[in-house]
Design an enzyme around this catalytic site. Structure first.
Site, PDB file in Angstrom:
ATOM      1  N   GLU A  21       0.839  -1.198   0.000  1.00  0.00           N
ATOM      2  CA  GLU A  21       0.000   0.000   0.000  1.00  0.00           C
ATOM      3  C   GLU A  21       0.872   1.245   0.000  1.00  0.00           C
ATOM      4  O   GLU A  21       1.883   1.326   0.697  1.00  0.00           O
ATOM      5  CB  GLU A  21      -0.911   0.032   1.231  1.00  0.00           C
ATOM      6  CG  GLU A  21      -1.786   1.296   1.282  1.00  0.00           C
ATOM      7  CD  GLU A  21      -2.750   1.302   2.436  1.00  0.00           C
ATOM      8  OE1 GLU A  21      -3.732   0.536   2.368  1.00  0.00           O
ATOM      9  OE2 GLU A  21      -2.518   2.053   3.415  1.00  0.00           O
ATOM     10  N   PHE A  23       0.578   5.801  -0.227  1.00  0.00           N
ATOM     11  CA  PHE A  23      -0.327   6.942  -0.077  1.00  0.00           C
ATOM     12  C   PHE A  23       0.252   8.145  -0.792  1.00  0.00           C
ATOM     13  O   PHE A  23       1.475   8.235  -0.995  1.00  0.00           O
ATOM     14  CB  PHE A  23      -0.576   7.260   1.404  1.00  0.00           C
ATOM     15  CG  PHE A  23       0.648   7.659   2.177  1.00  0.00           C
ATOM     16  CD1 PHE A  23       1.105   8.978   2.183  1.00  0.00           C
ATOM     17  CD2 PHE A  23       1.354   6.719   2.924  1.00  0.00           C
ATOM     18  CE1 PHE A  23       2.235   9.355   2.890  1.00  0.00           C
ATOM     19  CE2 PHE A  23       2.490   7.081   3.641  1.00  0.00           C
ATOM     20  CZ  PHE A  23       2.933   8.406   3.615  1.00  0.00           C
ATOM     21  N   PRO A  24      -0.576   9.112  -1.205  1.00  0.00           N
ATOM     22  CA  PRO A  24      -0.079  10.287  -1.928  1.00  0.00           C
ATOM     23  C   PRO A  24       0.792  11.168  -1.036  1.00  0.00           C
ATOM     24  O   PRO A  24       0.357  11.603   0.032  1.00  0.00           O
ATOM     25  CB  PRO A  24      -1.367  11.030  -2.328  1.00  0.00           C
ATOM     26  CG  PRO A  24      -2.444   9.997  -2.279  1.00  0.00           C
ATOM     27  CD  PRO A  24      -2.062   9.069  -1.164  1.00  0.00           C
ATOM     28  N   PRO A  25       2.033  11.439  -1.446  1.00  0.00           N
ATOM     29  CA  PRO A  25       2.903  12.341  -0.672  1.00  0.00           C
ATOM     30  C   PRO A  25       2.405  13.787  -0.737  1.00  0.00           C
ATOM     31  O   PRO A  25       1.574  14.142  -1.586  1.00  0.00           O
ATOM     32  CB  PRO A  25       4.259  12.204  -1.363  1.00  0.00           C
ATOM     33  CG  PRO A  25       4.169  10.937  -2.157  1.00  0.00           C
ATOM     34  CD  PRO A  25       2.741  10.823  -2.568  1.00  0.00           C
ATOM     35  N   GLY A 112     -14.538   5.380   4.925  1.00  0.00           N
ATOM     36  CA  GLY A 112     -13.533   6.397   5.186  1.00  0.00           C
ATOM     37  C   GLY A 112     -13.696   7.056   6.535  1.00  0.00           C
ATOM     38  O   GLY A 112     -14.735   6.939   7.187  1.00  0.00           O
ATOM     39  N   TYR A 153     -12.402  -5.832   9.899  1.00  0.00           N
ATOM     40  CA  TYR A 153     -11.891  -5.285  11.159  1.00  0.00           C
ATOM     41  C   TYR A 153     -11.819  -6.370  12.232  1.00  0.00           C
ATOM     42  O   TYR A 153     -12.728  -6.506  13.058  1.00  0.00           O
ATOM     43  CB  TYR A 153     -12.780  -4.129  11.628  1.00  0.00           C
ATOM     44  CG  TYR A 153     -12.895  -3.006  10.629  1.00  0.00           C
ATOM     45  CD1 TYR A 153     -11.921  -2.025  10.552  1.00  0.00           C
ATOM     46  CD2 TYR A 153     -13.970  -2.952   9.737  1.00  0.00           C
ATOM     47  CE1 TYR A 153     -12.010  -0.983   9.630  1.00  0.00           C
ATOM     48  CE2 TYR A 153     -14.072  -1.930   8.804  1.00  0.00           C
ATOM     49  CZ  TYR A 153     -13.091  -0.949   8.762  1.00  0.00           C
ATOM     50  OH  TYR A 153     -13.184   0.069   7.838  1.00  0.00           O
ATOM     51  N   TYR A 276       1.474  -2.506   4.663  1.00  0.00           N
ATOM     52  CA  TYR A 276       1.325  -1.062   4.739  1.00  0.00           C
ATOM     53  C   TYR A 276       2.729  -0.456   4.791  1.00  0.00           C
ATOM     54  O   TYR A 276       3.349  -0.371   5.842  1.00  0.00           O
ATOM     55  CB  TYR A 276       0.503  -0.680   5.968  1.00  0.00           C
ATOM     56  CG  TYR A 276      -0.908  -1.205   5.919  1.00  0.00           C
ATOM     57  CD1 TYR A 276      -1.774  -0.797   4.909  1.00  0.00           C
ATOM     58  CD2 TYR A 276      -1.389  -2.118   6.859  1.00  0.00           C
ATOM     59  CE1 TYR A 276      -3.071  -1.274   4.835  1.00  0.00           C
ATOM     60  CE2 TYR A 276      -2.688  -2.604   6.798  1.00  0.00           C
ATOM     61  CZ  TYR A 276      -3.521  -2.183   5.783  1.00  0.00           C
ATOM     62  OH  TYR A 276      -4.813  -2.659   5.705  1.00  0.00           O
TER      63      TYR A 276
END
Length: 628
Positions: A21, A23-25, A112, A153, A276
Site C-alpha cells: 500500500e 499513499f499520496p505524498p 472512510g 476489522y 502497509y
C-alpha cells in the site's frame, strides 16, 4: 487482472501472494521519490499495489495520477481506494472514470474516516452513507469490470466495537458484490485466525488479505499500533523495549517478529499478505527476504515476458517491443501511449505508429544537475567516460543516462567482454547474450509459462567514433550472419538490412502456444530511439556548465560519434559479436578527444568515405531507400 483471481491462483498454487500500500505524498519531490521507489519495488514481485484516498477526495487528483503511473508506466496491478467521506456522487463518478481509463480493474470501497474538523461521520447530500452503498453503486454502474475489495476489522473500528454487528456489515458488503477483503492492521495473530474462522462459518468465502505493518522505528510502531487500537503481544513489547533507541536493531528484531507473524498466518491457510509500507521499502523488503518470498537480489521470480509489461488500458495484450528501450521501459510507454493499438504477435506495418515527441512526454534525463554530477562525476577525458561505463557494468553505479536500472544478472555471461570494450573507449549502451534453449523457469534468462524454452540472439548497441565505422561495417558484412543499423546525431544512417520489417531477437516456445517473439529490432523504431539516445547524452552534457571540459567532452561524443546496433542472427554463437571488435580501440584515452586516434590492429583506420555505396545514406535522407 482482478485481485480476487490473483489471490485464488496463489491459494491454488500454495505460494503466498503479497502486496503493497502507498499513499499520496504531500510534495512534488515526494511524489517523484515515491515513483522511483514504486519502480524499484516492482521487481520484488507484488501481486498488486493499492493507493489510498484522502478524506473527501482531498488528494483525489494525485491518487488518480498515482494509479495511472503504477498501472501504465510501472506495470503494477493497482487497486484504487475510494471512500464515501464528503464525496458527492459526481466525485465518485469522476474517480471511477479515471481508474477505468488508467486500465485499473480493482477498487477498495471504503466509508472512510470523518474529516478532522468533524467529530461524527455524516453522509453529505447526494453522497453515499456506507461502504455498502458504494459497493452496490460500483457494481450497478460497471458490472464485473471492477473487482471490489471491502474492509475487514478483526479488532473492531473506531465507532463500532461489536463484532457481531461488524460481521453482519461485512457479510452484507460481500453479498452486494465485494470480491475480496483487506483487513485493518493488527499484530494479534490468534485473534485474526479466530476472526477468519468466524468469517468462514458465516458463509464469507471470498479471499481475505491481512494487513501487515512492518516495523520501522519503535516510536512509529507504538504510534501506529495505538492509533489503530491494535493489541500488541507482550512478547513483542519485551523484545523491542530494551532496544527502542537503536533504530537499526529495532528493524532487525522487528523483521523477525513480523516474519514469524506472517508464517503463522500462512500456516493457518491464508496465503496473502498486504504490507502497509508507509511509502518506504526497506522494512518490507527485509520481511519478504526473511520469508524467502523474494530473491536476495530483489529481482522478480517470474516474468511473463522478457520486458516489463504495461497494464494500461488497451496494452494488456501487447507482447512485442523493440529492444532499444530495454533499460527505459517508462520512456517507451510514454512515447507510445497515444497509439490506438499495440503490436501483439502479428506486427503488421511497423511504419504506422508514430512515436511521441521527446519534449511532449518529458522523457529526458532524470535528476537535477547536482544529483547527476554527484552520480557520474565530472569526466574530462575519454578514460573518465570509459570508467563510468565500466563501473556501471560492475554494478558500482546503478544508472547511466541511457539506463534507469542496474545491470541485470543476464549480463554476467558477457560482463568481461563488455568491460573490455568500454576500456578500449567503445561505449556500450545495451546488450544481451545469446541463449539457445534455456528453460522458461531459468532464474536468469527464463520468462513465460512453465514447460517452455526461450532463445535469444546476441545483441549489442554502442557508441563508437566515426573513424571506426568503415572497418566495423566491413567486418560485419564478412560474417554473413550479422545485421546492423548505425546513425549519428545529424542523421547520417547506414544499414545492411534488406528489409524494414522486424527481426526477432528473443523468442519462446511453450506448450500449446504459437511461438512468441516479444523483442525485435527494426528500422523505424531505431530511428525513434536514436533521437532519444542522443537527447539523453546532450542532457547529460548540459548538467555541466557551458564551456566546462565535461560539457565539451560529452557534447563532442554526441555530435560526432555513431550509435550502432548489431544482431548476430546465429543464436548458437556466443562470442562472434565481440570478435568483430578485435584490434579496434582508441589509442589515447587520456588526451583531447578530437585529437585521439582510433586504431585497427595498431594502424590508422580507413577513411569514412571508403564504404560501399549501398550502405551509405547521406544529405539527411535517413534510411530513404528503406522508408520510401
Amino acid at each position: 487482472m482482478h485481485i480476487s483471481k490473483k489471490l485464488a491462483e496463489a491459494q491454488a498454487s500454495g505460494t503466498p501472494a503479497f502486496s503493497f500500500e502507498f499513499f499520496p505524498p504531500k510534495t512534488s519531490q515526494g511524489v517523484q521519490n515515491l515513483y522511483d521507489r514504486m519502480d524499484r519495488m516492482h521487481d520484488l514481485g507484488p501481486s498488486f499495489v493499492d493507493v489510498t484516498w484522502g478524506a473527501g477526495g482531498s488528494q483525489s487528483h494525485l491518487t488518480c495520477e498515482m494509479v495511472h503511473f503504477a498501472q501504465t508506466m510501472v506495470g503494477l496491478e493497482t487497486c484504487m481506494h475510494l471512500t464515501c467521506t464528503d464525496m458527492a456522487k459526481e466525485k465518485v463518478d469522476g474517480a471511477l472514470s479515471e481508474a477505468y481509463k488508467a486500465g485499473c480493474t480493482n477498487i477498495l470501497a471504503l466509508r472512510g474516516d470523518p474529516p478532522r474538523d468533524t467529530e461524527k461521520w455524516e453522509a453529505i447530500e447526494g453522497g453515499f452513507r456506507y461502504a455498502l452503498d458504494l459497493v452496490k453503486y460500483i457494481k450497478a454502474e460497471y458490472g464485473d469490470h471492477f473487482d471490489i475489495g471491502v474492509a475487514g476489522y478483526p479488532e473492531g473500528c473506531d465507532d463500532q466495537k461489536d463484532q457481531n454487528i461488524l460481521m453482519e456489515h461485512l457479510k452484507q458488503k460481500v453479498d452486494a458484490g465485494g470480491t475480496f477483503i483487506v483487513t485493518q492492521m493488527f499484530y494479534d495473530v490468534d485473534n485474526f485466525c479466530a476472526w477468519v474462522d468466524r468469517c468462514r462459518a458465516e458463509g464469507i468465502t471470498v479471499p481475505i488479505v491481512p494487513g501487515i505493518m512492518p516495523i520501522q522505528t519503535h516510536a512509529a510502531f507504538l504510534r501506529r499500533a495505538n492509533g489503530m487500537h491494535c493489541k500488541i503481544p507482550q512478547k513483542w513489547i519485551d523484545a523491542l523495549e530494551p532496544i527502542k533507541n537503536d533504530d537499526a536493531a529495532v528493524r532487525e528484531v522487528g523483521k523477525g517478529l513480523v516474519a514469524e507473524m506472517c508464517r503463522r498466518i500462512i500456516n493457518h491457510g491464508v496465503l496473502a499478505l498486504h504490507f502497509y509500507t508507509m511509502n518506504l521499502a526497506q522494512s518490507t523488503k527485509m520481511v519478504l527476504e526473511e520469508l524467502d518470498l523474494v530473491s536476495q537480489g530483489g529481482t522478480p521470480t517470474k516474468k511473463a515476458l522478457p520486458w516489463r509489461q504495461s497494464l494500461g488500458l488497451s496494452r494488456r495484450e501487447e507482447d512485442v517491443r523493440p529492444v532499444f528501450w530495454k533499460n527505459r521501459h517508462k520512456s517507451y510507454v510514454a512515447r507510445t501511449q497515444d497509439w490506438d493499438e499495440f503490436p501483439n504477435g502479428r506486427w503488421g506495418d511497423s511504419r504506422s505508429p508514430a512515436f511521441g515527441e521527446l519534449d511532449a512526454y518529458g522523457i529526458g534525463l532524470k535528476g537535477t544537475n547536482e544529483q547527476n554530477i554527484k552520480t557520474w562525476g565530472k569526466p574530462e577525458t575519454l578514460r573518465d567516460i570509459s570508467d563510468i561505463f565500466v563501473r556501471f557494468i560492475q554494478n558500482d553505479l546503478k544508472t547511466l543516462p541511457w539506463s534507469e536500472a542496474p545491470v541485470t544478472d543476464e549480463a554476467q555471461a558477457i560482463r568481461n567482454e563488455l568491460i573490455d570494450l568500454n576500456r578500449r573507449g567503445l561505449l556500450t549502451i545495451t546488450s544481451q547474450p545469446s541463449v539457445n534453449g534455456a528453460k522458461s523457469s531459468d532464474p536468469v534468462h527464463g520468462w513465460g509459462p512453465p514447460g517452455g524454452y526461450v532463445y535469444q540472439k546476441a545483441y549489442l548497441e554502442l557508441l563508437i567514433p566515426p573513424a571506426l565505422i568503415t572497418e566495423l561495417i566491413d567486418r560485419i558484412d564478412r560474417t554473413q550472419t550479422m545485421t546492423f543499423h548505425a546513425v549519428d546525431k545529424a542523421g547520417d544512417a547506414r544499414t545492411n538490412s534488406n528489409s524494414d520489417g522486424p527481426n526477432a531477437v528473443t523468442w519462446g516456445v511453450f506448450p500449446g502456444k504459437e511461438i512468441v517473439q516479444p523483442t525485435i529490432v527494426e528500422t523505424v523504431s531505431f530511428l525513434a530511439w536514436k533521437d532519444e539516445a542522443f537527447r539523453l547524452g546532450t542532457d547529460w552534457a548540459s548538467c555541466h556548465p557551458a564551456g566546462s571540459p565535461s560539457r565539451q567532452l560529452i557534447d563532442y561524443i554526441m555530435n560526432n560519434w555513431y550509435l550502432i546496433n548489431i544482431v548476430d542472427n546465429d543464436f548458437h554463437s556466443s562470442s562472434g559479436i565481440f570478435d568483430l571488435f578485435e584490434g579496434l580501440q582508441i589509442q589515447d584515452l587520456d588526451g583531447p578527444l578530437e585529437s585521439s586516434k582510433p586504431t585497427v590492429n595498431g594502424h590508422s583506420p580507413r577513411p569514412l568515405a571508403e564504404l560501399n555505396g549501398n550502405h551509405k545514406v547521406t544529405n539527411g535522407k535517413v534510411f530513404e531507400e528503406v522508408l520510401n
